[in-house]
Design a protein around this motif. Sequence first.
Motif, PDB file in Angstrom:
ATOM      1  N   ASP A   1       0.812  -1.222   0.000  1.00 23.77           N
ATOM      2  CA  ASP A   1       0.000   0.000   0.000  1.00 23.77           C
ATOM      3  C   ASP A   1       0.845   1.271   0.000  1.00 23.77           C
ATOM      4  O   ASP A   1       0.302   2.366   0.091  1.00 23.77           O
ATOM      5  N   ASP A   2       2.169   1.119  -0.089  1.00 22.80           N
ATOM      6  CA  ASP A   2       3.062   2.273  -0.068  1.00 22.80           C
ATOM      7  C   ASP A   2       3.103   2.902  -1.460  1.00 22.80           C
ATOM      8  O   ASP A   2       3.733   2.360  -2.376  1.00 22.80           O
TER       9      ASP A   2
ATOM     10  N   GLN B   1       4.493   5.693  -2.526  1.00 24.73           N
ATOM     11  CA  GLN B   1       5.814   6.170  -2.931  1.00 24.73           C
ATOM     12  C   GLN B   1       6.704   5.019  -3.381  1.00 24.73           C
ATOM     13  O   GLN B   1       7.500   5.167  -4.310  1.00 24.73           O
ATOM     14  N   ALA B   2       6.568   3.861  -2.721  1.00 27.69           N
ATOM     15  CA  ALA B   2       7.350   2.691  -3.122  1.00 27.69           C
ATOM     16  C   ALA B   2       6.934   2.224  -4.512  1.00 27.69           C
ATOM     17  O   ALA B   2       7.778   1.801  -5.318  1.00 27.69           O
TER      18      ALA B   2
ATOM     19  N   THR C   1      -1.505   9.752   0.147  1.00 33.06           N
ATOM     20  CA  THR C   1      -0.405  10.296  -0.636  1.00 33.06           C
ATOM     21  C   THR C   1      -0.725  10.213  -2.118  1.00 33.06           C
ATOM     22  O   THR C   1      -1.233   9.199  -2.604  1.00 33.06           O
TER      23      THR C   1
END
Length: 207
Positions: free
Chosen positions: A85-86, A88-89, A170
């Motif tokens: 769920d990141d 940015q990753a 984000t």
Amino acid sequence: MILAIVIVVIVVLLVLFGISGFNKLRKADIGAQEALGGIDVQLTRRADLIPNLVETVKGYAAHESGVFEAVTQARAGLAAAAKGDDVQAKAAADQALSQALVRVNAVAEAYPDLKANQQFLDLQAQLKDTEDKISFARTYYNDAVATLNKIVVTVPTMFFAGMANVKTRTFYEAPAGQDVAPSVNFGTPTSPPAPQAPAAPPAPPTA
């Protein structure tokens, strides 16, 4: 009696207002999560195309092991990021794979026979289609996040954010330098420069 009725009406209205705010927050959050899932689907599809691409290009440039190892590692990173769920990753892994594909592109340009390989042409078309879908999914997700974040930080719905367990999300920012999808169009390589003519031999000494 009238006062009691008024109080009951006010309480009921407050409860309904709270339920409305709660549901609005949850609905916006679920919409953003579903939009993120759309990105994951396309990132996974992109990663799934890489092994066949590598094997196809390997048939012409098997000695470029460093390039193929780099793109394989980048592909594994993208596949792993797509499961989390990141955000940015995911963007970073997407960028890493794009950079690795540029290196594959540079290798493949030295082999014009690749243009006649039907499997390669099919992979080329699928990668381009996937890039377009990732761009669309990214835009759709960012629109959903903009809507969610506005609801979370504005009155009166912000008072129910904690109760609904909803927070701002984000944005999925396009990787730096990747406003245009990296090309996988392996065109005709540039012809090597023509060899220079040998220098004229020195004139024989005069008597």
